[in-house]
Design a protein around this motif. Structure first.
Motif, PDB file in Angstrom:
ATOM      1  N   PHE A   1      -3.463  21.859  -6.433  1.00 45.71           N
ATOM      2  CA  PHE A   1      -3.506  23.138  -7.132  1.00 45.71           C
ATOM      3  C   PHE A   1      -4.150  22.919  -8.501  1.00 45.71           C
ATOM      4  CE2 PHE A   1      -0.545  24.499  -3.958  1.00 45.71           C
ATOM      5  CZ  PHE A   1      -0.585  25.888  -3.964  1.00 45.71           C
ATOM      6  N   PRO A   2      -4.585  23.980  -9.145  1.00 47.91           N
ATOM      7  CA  PRO A   2      -5.124  23.839 -10.502  1.00 47.91           C
ATOM      8  C   PRO A   2      -4.125  23.203 -11.470  1.00 47.91           C
ATOM      9  CG  PRO A   2      -5.723  25.973  -9.596  1.00 47.91           C
ATOM     10  CD  PRO A   2      -4.776  25.349  -8.619  1.00 47.91           C
ATOM     11  N   ASN A   3      -2.810  23.365 -11.197  1.00 46.26           N
ATOM     12  CA  ASN A   3      -1.798  22.766 -12.082  1.00 46.26           C
ATOM     13  C   ASN A   3      -1.535  21.288 -11.783  1.00 46.26           C
ATOM     14  OD1 ASN A   3      -0.234  22.768  -9.750  1.00 46.26           O
ATOM     15  ND2 ASN A   3       1.027  24.529 -10.371  1.00 46.26           N
ATOM     16  N   GLY A   4      -2.211  20.739 -10.769  1.00 46.89           N
ATOM     17  CA  GLY A   4      -2.094  19.315 -10.473  1.00 46.89           C
ATOM     18  C   GLY A   4      -1.152  18.953  -9.349  1.00 46.89           C
ATOM     19  N   ASN A   5      -0.303  19.866  -8.902  1.00 51.02           N
ATOM     20  CA  ASN A   5       0.617  19.558  -7.798  1.00 51.02           C
ATOM     21  C   ASN A   5      -0.156  19.456  -6.484  1.00 51.02           C
ATOM     22  OD1 ASN A   5       3.032  19.446  -9.261  1.00 51.02           O
ATOM     23  ND2 ASN A   5       3.188  21.680  -9.294  1.00 51.02           N
ATOM     24  N   VAL A   6       0.241  18.486  -5.678  1.00 50.93           N
ATOM     25  CA  VAL A   6      -0.505  18.152  -4.456  1.00 50.93           C
ATOM     26  C   VAL A   6       0.346  18.385  -3.218  1.00 50.93           C
ATOM     27  CG1 VAL A   6      -1.705  16.315  -3.214  1.00 50.93           C
ATOM     28  CG2 VAL A   6      -1.899  16.465  -5.703  1.00 50.93           C
ATOM     29  N   TYR A   7      -0.268  19.017  -2.199  1.00 50.44           N
ATOM     30  CA  TYR A   7       0.401  19.237  -0.921  1.00 50.44           C
ATOM     31  C   TYR A   7      -0.607  18.968   0.192  1.00 50.44           C
ATOM     32  CZ  TYR A   7       3.481  21.763  -4.083  1.00 50.44           C
ATOM     33  OH  TYR A   7       4.297  22.085  -5.130  1.00 50.44           O
ATOM     34  N   SER A   8      -0.136  18.912   1.411  1.00 47.93           N
ATOM     35  CA  SER A   8      -1.032  18.610   2.527  1.00 47.93           C
ATOM     36  C   SER A   8      -1.865  19.836   2.908  1.00 47.93           C
ATOM     37  CB  SER A   8      -0.229  18.141   3.741  1.00 47.93           C
ATOM     38  OG  SER A   8       0.572  19.195   4.247  1.00 47.93           O
ATOM     39  N   ARG A   9      -3.077  19.577   3.382  1.00 46.95           N
ATOM     40  CA  ARG A   9      -3.996  20.651   3.780  1.00 46.95           C
ATOM     41  C   ARG A   9      -3.383  21.484   4.908  1.00 46.95           C
ATOM     42  NH1 ARG A   9      -9.629  21.274   3.333  1.00 46.95           N
ATOM     43  NH2 ARG A   9     -10.461  22.798   4.842  1.00 46.95           N
ATOM     44  N   GLU A  10      -2.683  20.851   5.824  1.00 49.58           N
ATOM     45  CA  GLU A  10      -2.090  21.556   6.960  1.00 49.58           C
ATOM     46  C   GLU A  10      -1.122  22.633   6.498  1.00 49.58           C
ATOM     47  OE1 GLU A  10       1.140  20.073  10.074  1.00 49.58           O
ATOM     48  OE2 GLU A  10      -0.818  19.149  10.463  1.00 49.58           O
TER      49      GLU A  10
ATOM     50  N   LEU B   1      -8.382  25.443  -4.493  1.00 49.07           N
ATOM     51  CA  LEU B   1      -7.764  24.122  -4.330  1.00 49.07           C
ATOM     52  C   LEU B   1      -8.819  23.034  -4.311  1.00 49.07           C
ATOM     53  CD1 LEU B   1      -5.155  24.976  -1.522  1.00 49.07           C
ATOM     54  CD2 LEU B   1      -4.762  24.885  -3.998  1.00 49.07           C
ATOM     55  N   ARG B   2      -8.475  21.867  -4.786  1.00 48.50           N
ATOM     56  CA  ARG B   2      -9.407  20.735  -4.829  1.00 48.50           C
ATOM     57  C   ARG B   2      -8.927  19.631  -3.870  1.00 48.50           C
ATOM     58  NH1 ARG B   2      -8.646  18.275  -9.388  1.00 48.50           N
ATOM     59  NH2 ARG B   2      -6.820  19.504  -9.982  1.00 48.50           N
ATOM     60  N   LYS B   3      -9.878  19.036  -3.170  1.00 47.31           N
ATOM     61  CA  LYS B   3      -9.550  17.894  -2.321  1.00 47.31           C
ATOM     62  C   LYS B   3      -9.218  16.691  -3.207  1.00 47.31           C
ATOM     63  CE  LYS B   3     -12.568  19.302   1.511  1.00 47.31           C
ATOM     64  NZ  LYS B   3     -13.725  18.909   2.359  1.00 47.31           N
ATOM     65  N   VAL B   4      -8.259  15.919  -2.780  1.00 46.68           N
ATOM     66  CA  VAL B   4      -7.850  14.724  -3.524  1.00 46.68           C
ATOM     67  C   VAL B   4      -8.184  13.490  -2.698  1.00 46.68           C
ATOM     68  CG1 VAL B   4      -5.926  13.491  -4.579  1.00 46.68           C
ATOM     69  CG2 VAL B   4      -6.001  15.988  -4.681  1.00 46.68           C
TER      70      VAL B   4
ATOM     71  N   ASN C   1       0.846  -1.199   0.000  1.00 52.94           N
ATOM     72  CA  ASN C   1       0.000   0.000   0.000  1.00 52.94           C
ATOM     73  C   ASN C   1       0.879   1.246   0.000  1.00 52.94           C
ATOM     74  OD1 ASN C   1      -2.488  -1.488   0.259  1.00 52.94           O
ATOM     75  ND2 ASN C   1      -1.935  -1.833   2.416  1.00 52.94           N
ATOM     76  N   SER C   2       0.515   2.221  -0.835  1.00 45.16           N
ATOM     77  CA  SER C   2       1.294   3.455  -0.926  1.00 45.16           C
ATOM     78  C   SER C   2       0.976   4.380   0.247  1.00 45.16           C
ATOM     79  CB  SER C   2       0.987   4.187  -2.240  1.00 45.16           C
ATOM     80  OG  SER C   2       1.382   3.403  -3.342  1.00 45.16           O
ATOM     81  N   THR C   3       1.964   5.168   0.628  1.00 46.70           N
ATOM     82  CA  THR C   3       1.791   6.195   1.654  1.00 46.70           C
ATOM     83  C   THR C   3       2.088   7.539   1.008  1.00 46.70           C
ATOM     84  OG1 THR C   3       2.474   4.675   3.407  1.00 46.70           O
ATOM     85  CG2 THR C   3       2.558   7.026   3.903  1.00 46.70           C
ATOM     86  N   ILE C   4       1.109   8.442   1.015  1.00 45.67           N
ATOM     87  CA  ILE C   4       1.271   9.750   0.389  1.00 45.67           C
ATOM     88  C   ILE C   4       1.872  10.716   1.404  1.00 45.67           C
ATOM     89  CG2 ILE C   4       0.150  11.533  -0.982  1.00 45.67           C
ATOM     90  CD1 ILE C   4      -0.096   8.731  -2.134  1.00 45.67           C
ATOM     91  N   VAL C   5       3.001  11.317   1.033  1.00 44.00           N
ATOM     92  CA  VAL C   5       3.713  12.201   1.950  1.00 44.00           C
ATOM     93  C   VAL C   5       3.822  13.592   1.341  1.00 44.00           C
ATOM     94  CG1 VAL C   5       5.889  12.585   3.180  1.00 44.00           C
ATOM     95  CG2 VAL C   5       5.031  10.261   2.867  1.00 44.00           C
ATOM     96  N   CYS C   6       3.595  14.602   2.151  1.00 39.35           N
ATOM     97  CA  CYS C   6       3.707  15.977   1.675  1.00 39.35           C
ATOM     98  C   CYS C   6       5.164  16.321   1.428  1.00 39.35           C
ATOM     99  CB  CYS C   6       3.102  16.933   2.711  1.00 39.35           C
ATOM    100  SG  CYS C   6       3.257  18.681   2.253  1.00 39.35           S
ATOM    101  N   ARG C   7       5.455  16.865   0.229  1.00 37.97           N
ATOM    102  CA  ARG C   7       6.846  17.176  -0.113  1.00 37.97           C
ATOM    103  C   ARG C   7       7.362  18.407   0.628  1.00 37.97           C
ATOM    104  NH1 ARG C   7       5.450  18.827  -6.270  1.00 37.97           N
ATOM    105  NH2 ARG C   7       4.652  16.721  -6.125  1.00 37.97           N
ATOM    106  N   VAL C   8       6.480  19.184   1.253  1.00 33.25           N
ATOM    107  CA  VAL C   8       6.907  20.387   1.982  1.00 33.25           C
ATOM    108  C   VAL C   8       7.162  20.065   3.459  1.00 33.25           C
ATOM    109  CG1 VAL C   8       6.282  22.724   2.715  1.00 33.25           C
ATOM    110  CG2 VAL C   8       5.684  21.924   0.421  1.00 33.25           C
ATOM    111  N   SER C   9       6.179  19.458   4.113  1.00 34.97           N
ATOM    112  CA  SER C   9       6.311  19.196   5.548  1.00 34.97           C
ATOM    113  C   SER C   9       6.905  17.834   5.852  1.00 34.97           C
ATOM    114  CB  SER C   9       4.936  19.302   6.224  1.00 34.97           C
ATOM    115  OG  SER C   9       4.084  18.247   5.768  1.00 34.97           O
ATOM    116  N   GLY C  10       6.814  16.900   4.887  1.00 37.21           N
ATOM    117  CA  GLY C  10       7.296  15.545   5.122  1.00 37.21           C
ATOM    118  C   GLY C  10       6.326  14.704   5.916  1.00 37.21           C
TER     119      GLY C  10
END
Length: 239
Positions: free
Chosen positions: A197-206, A233-236, A176-185
């Motif tokens: 984001f509208p451009n498709g890049n994903v980050y954590s809500r926090e 922003l769109r929820k994923v 199973n994959s674990t999705i990790v935020c590239r900013v906060s880790g």
């Protein structure tokens, strides 16, 4: 304490303590097919040859080396010529026999033998823990040059130092994959869901909520620099 005592004696060019240990553990050493005793006997013979004690060396050779001829005939034949070769020789094979670095090799051989008999790892426990930890975290994306900007800030494998060590361990296998935020880790889940984001890049809500609170409701994509309102922003939802 025994290991330290015997290794200390070997570092002072004395085989007596190690040979005593070999005698006490002869049966066990035979079972693991250790050649430590022969190596120690050969070194004592070399030291007699180095001191040019020819009569003592010949007697020692007959008593302690000849019995090993079935398994070490080549080494015994080479050693038999040492009495005709001075320690100052530049002839490769004999120069290596007279080399004092052989004592360091004897220490390593002894340590390997005693670790094997006591089922101790030959590597430090810290190294074994590092292997296990890095192997469980290592992913192909950690070495993807084209996506260097997406590396996890908290991933040890993505770190240049530990990442170099991790090159020697296998990749981990995750069902199973674990999705990790590239900013906060931090892991993105139901409590800290991913936002796109509208451009498709994903980050954590926090992270994005904190960014919007500091910038009047505006958020900026750390990777592309694109700016938009938080409401855009769109929820994923990961299925």
């Amino acid at each position: 304490m025994d290991i330290h005592r015997i290794e200390d004696a070997l570092s002072k060019h004395s085989c007596m303590e190690a040979l005593t240990w070999c005698s006490e553990n002869k049966t066990a050493l035979r079972k693991i097919k250790s050649t430590l005793e022969f190596e120690l006997r050969l070194q004592e013979y070399i030291e007699l040859a180095r001191a040019r004690k020819k009569h003592e060396a010949i007697a020692y050779f007959k008593k302690h080396l000849v019995p090993w001829q079935d398994s070490h005939l080549a080494e015994i034949r080479q050693a038999s010529a040492l009495l005709a070769v001075p320690p100052s020789t530049q002839c490769g094979p004999y120069k290596r026999l007279y080399d004092h670095s052989r004592w360091s090799n004897l220490i390593q051989s002894f340590r390997f033998a005693i670790y094997t008999l006591n089922t101790l790892p030959t590597e430090p426990l810290l190294h074994l823990a590092l292997y296990a930890g890095l192997a469980s975290l290592k992913l192909p994306s950690c070495y993807d040059i084209d996506h260097a900007g997406t590396k996890n800030v908290d991933c040890p494998v993505c770190d240049p130092g530990l990442g170099k060590l991790a090159e020697e361990v296998p990749f981990s296998h995750h069902v199973n994959s674990t999705i990790v935020c590239r900013v906060s880790g931090k892991i993105m889940d139901g409590d800290n869901m991913p936002m796109a984001f509208p451009n498709g890049n994903v980050y954590s809500r926090e992270v994005l909520e904190d960014m919007a609170a500091r910038n009047g409701g505006m958020v900026k994509c750390p990777r592309t620099g694109a700016v938009c309102e938080f409401s855009e922003l769109r929820k994923v939802f990961i299925s």
